[in-house]
Design a protein around this motif. Structure first.
Motif, PDB file in Angstrom:
ATOM      1  N   ASN A  93      41.487  37.941  49.989  1.00 36.33           N
ATOM      2  CA  ASN A  93      40.653  39.370  49.942  1.00 36.33           C
ATOM      3  C   ASN A  93      39.548  39.404  48.659  1.00 36.33           C
ATOM      4  O   ASN A  93      38.590  39.778  48.494  1.00 36.33           O
ATOM      5  N   TYR A  94      40.349  39.018  47.642  1.00 33.00           N
ATOM      6  CA  TYR A  94      39.029  38.939  46.006  1.00 33.00           C
ATOM      7  C   TYR A  94      37.882  38.404  46.817  1.00 33.00           C
ATOM      8  O   TYR A  94      37.071  38.933  46.632  1.00 33.00           O
ATOM      9  N   GLU A  96      36.529  38.046  49.461  1.00 36.56           N
ATOM     10  CA  GLU A  96      35.551  38.293  50.936  1.00 36.56           C
ATOM     11  C   GLU A  96      34.332  39.587  49.665  1.00 36.56           C
ATOM     12  O   GLU A  96      33.948  40.538  50.804  1.00 36.56           O
ATOM     13  N   GLN A  97      35.127  39.867  49.056  1.00 33.32           N
ATOM     14  CA  GLN A  97      34.751  41.543  48.614  1.00 33.32           C
ATOM     15  C   GLN A  97      33.313  41.016  47.862  1.00 33.32           C
ATOM     16  O   GLN A  97      32.916  42.565  47.716  1.00 33.32           O
ATOM     17  N   ASP A 327      42.710  40.401  43.987  1.00 35.72           N
ATOM     18  CA  ASP A 327      42.047  42.414  44.386  1.00 35.72           C
ATOM     19  C   ASP A 327      42.682  42.917  44.177  1.00 35.72           C
ATOM     20  O   ASP A 327      41.731  43.859  43.684  1.00 35.72           O
ATOM     21  N   TRP A 328      43.970  43.097  43.967  1.00 33.29           N
ATOM     22  CA  TRP A 328      44.326  44.298  43.085  1.00 33.29           C
ATOM     23  C   TRP A 328      43.868  44.365  41.545  1.00 33.29           C
ATOM     24  O   TRP A 328      43.680  45.593  41.086  1.00 33.29           O
ATOM     25  N   LEU A 330      41.330  43.157  40.860  1.00 31.41           N
ATOM     26  CA  LEU A 330      39.732  43.552  40.304  1.00 31.41           C
ATOM     27  C   LEU A 330      39.453  45.071  40.744  1.00 31.41           C
ATOM     28  O   LEU A 330      38.906  45.206  40.202  1.00 31.41           O
ATOM     29  N   SER A 331      39.566  45.247  41.584  1.00 28.77           N
ATOM     30  CA  SER A 331      39.825  46.829  41.983  1.00 28.77           C
ATOM     31  C   SER A 331      40.324  47.323  40.757  1.00 28.77           C
ATOM     32  O   SER A 331      39.536  48.415  40.451  1.00 28.77           O
TER      33      SER A 331
END
Length: 359
Positions: A93-94, A96-97, A327-328, A330-331
């Protein structure tokens, strides 16, 4: 095999896009007929494009560790395919962002390689309901490693724009030659990765003015949160101090224990306390945004109602492992960006080349 190689070279040279069609590659891989060799070929594709990255990105990238892990598994039988899958899932997910550059495509190729390693290269050896289509017939997530690497190497998708045809042709001619060599000597690496750095240089983080806001008459107090917690402690619990740990990174966690180690349940008040902690963090951040926002804090409440606060802005090890989802993080960083000087090395890796630093 030699006749096949020469035929494929001719196909690439005659292709107006400098492209080697997917049906040709599938036939080649099936002719090789050995899953591990096919996986090694795909791994060499990833190494080819990854070694072209700027040196400051190459060995510091989070994906480099995964590529090294896959390389060691395929050539040295170190580790397991299951662990590789865990590493890939953690990063997917990281990655893909943000996929909008050759470097990003190289990262996505490593994700695809991880799946090919775990699932017996099914993405090229066992495509479901395949009827001879080329790469453009498939969604981005279904692209094969070798094609993703061609996009990274040439800088463009040939089915969207021709781009650098010569560069793409160069990649596929290399691919054909490399495949023949790997098929003949499958235990010899075609390309070698540089030794991965085992440690990172320490970064001195400047003192934070946010912490000064907690001093007397500076405007921010946690007294209300302390009082809310103390009101919920049952009378029968004996304590000298109360330990409070709050972690917030997309999701949140609040643990409260007495000095005897007994866990304290504060019922529905937990939602209000968590929200109050988040509001305090936001208030601190607004005052000095370049310093970033804390991921977690520890609060020790003493019997005389005094308390001590310890904020974690920079230490990954103090964040529970189940919150260490890239991804958490990074968000969270996107919500509370900071300047580069206040960003520790591990967080700089996650931010990568994204233009997110405050100036």
């Amino acid at each position: 095999m030699m006749q096949q190689v020469e035929k494929l070279k001719e196909i690439v040279n005659q292709n107006s896009m400098g492209h080697l069609p997917l049906p040709c590659r599938i036939d080649l891989m099936k002719q090789i007929g050995n899953t591990r060799i096919v996986q090694k070929i795909l791994c060499e594709c990833c190494k080819k494009v990854y070694l072209l990255l700027p040196k400051e990105l190459e060995t510091e990238s989070l994906l480099y560790t995964v590529l090294s892990e896959i390389d060691s598994y395929l050539y040295k039988n170190k580790g397991t395919a299951e662990n590789i899958l865990i590493s890939v899932e953690r990063l997917r997910n990281y990655v893909e962002q943000s996929i909008d550059s050759p470097e990003d495509m190289a990262s996505w190729a490593i994700i695809a390689l991880g799946y090919a390693t775990r699932y017996d290269a099914a993405s090229i050896l066992a495509i479901e309901d395949y009827n001879g289509e080329d790469d453009n017939a498939f969604d981005f997530e279904s692209w094969n490693v070798d094609f993703i690497c061609s996009v990274a190497y040439s800088g463009s998708n040939p089915f969207v724009e021709n781009g650098n045809v010569e560069k793409r042709k160069e990649y596929w001619l290399w691919y054909i030659k490399m495949t023949g060599e790997i098929a003949q000597n499958p235990n010899v690496e075609h390309l070698s990765l540089p030794v991965c750095k085992s440690t990172n240089p320490l970064i001195d983080i400047p003192a934070r003015h946010q912490l000064d806001l907690l001093k007397t008459n500076k405007g921010i107090s946690f007294d209300d949160i302390r009082d809310s917690i103390l009101l919920q402690i049952p009378n029968e619990i004996k304590w000298d101090f109360i330990d409070v740990v709050f972690v917030s990174c997309i999701s949140c966690m609040l643990n409260i224990h007495s000095s005897t180690g007994e866990k304290i349940n504060i019922g529905n008040t937990i939602h209000n306390v968590c929200n109050d902690f988040r509001l305090k963090r936001k208030e601190m951040y607004i005052q000095y945004p370049k310093e970033g926002a804390w991921f977690s804090l520890k609060m020790v409440i003493n019997k005389n109602n005094s308390y001590k606060l310890d904020f974690n802005y920079d230490n990954l090890d103090e964040i529970p492992v189940y919150f260490q989802v890239l991804d958490w993080i990074l968000s969270f960083y996107c919500k509370f960006p900071r300047s580069k000087e206040y960003t520790p090395q591990w967080l700089r890796k996650i931010v990568g080349r994204r233009k997110l630093y405050l100036t």
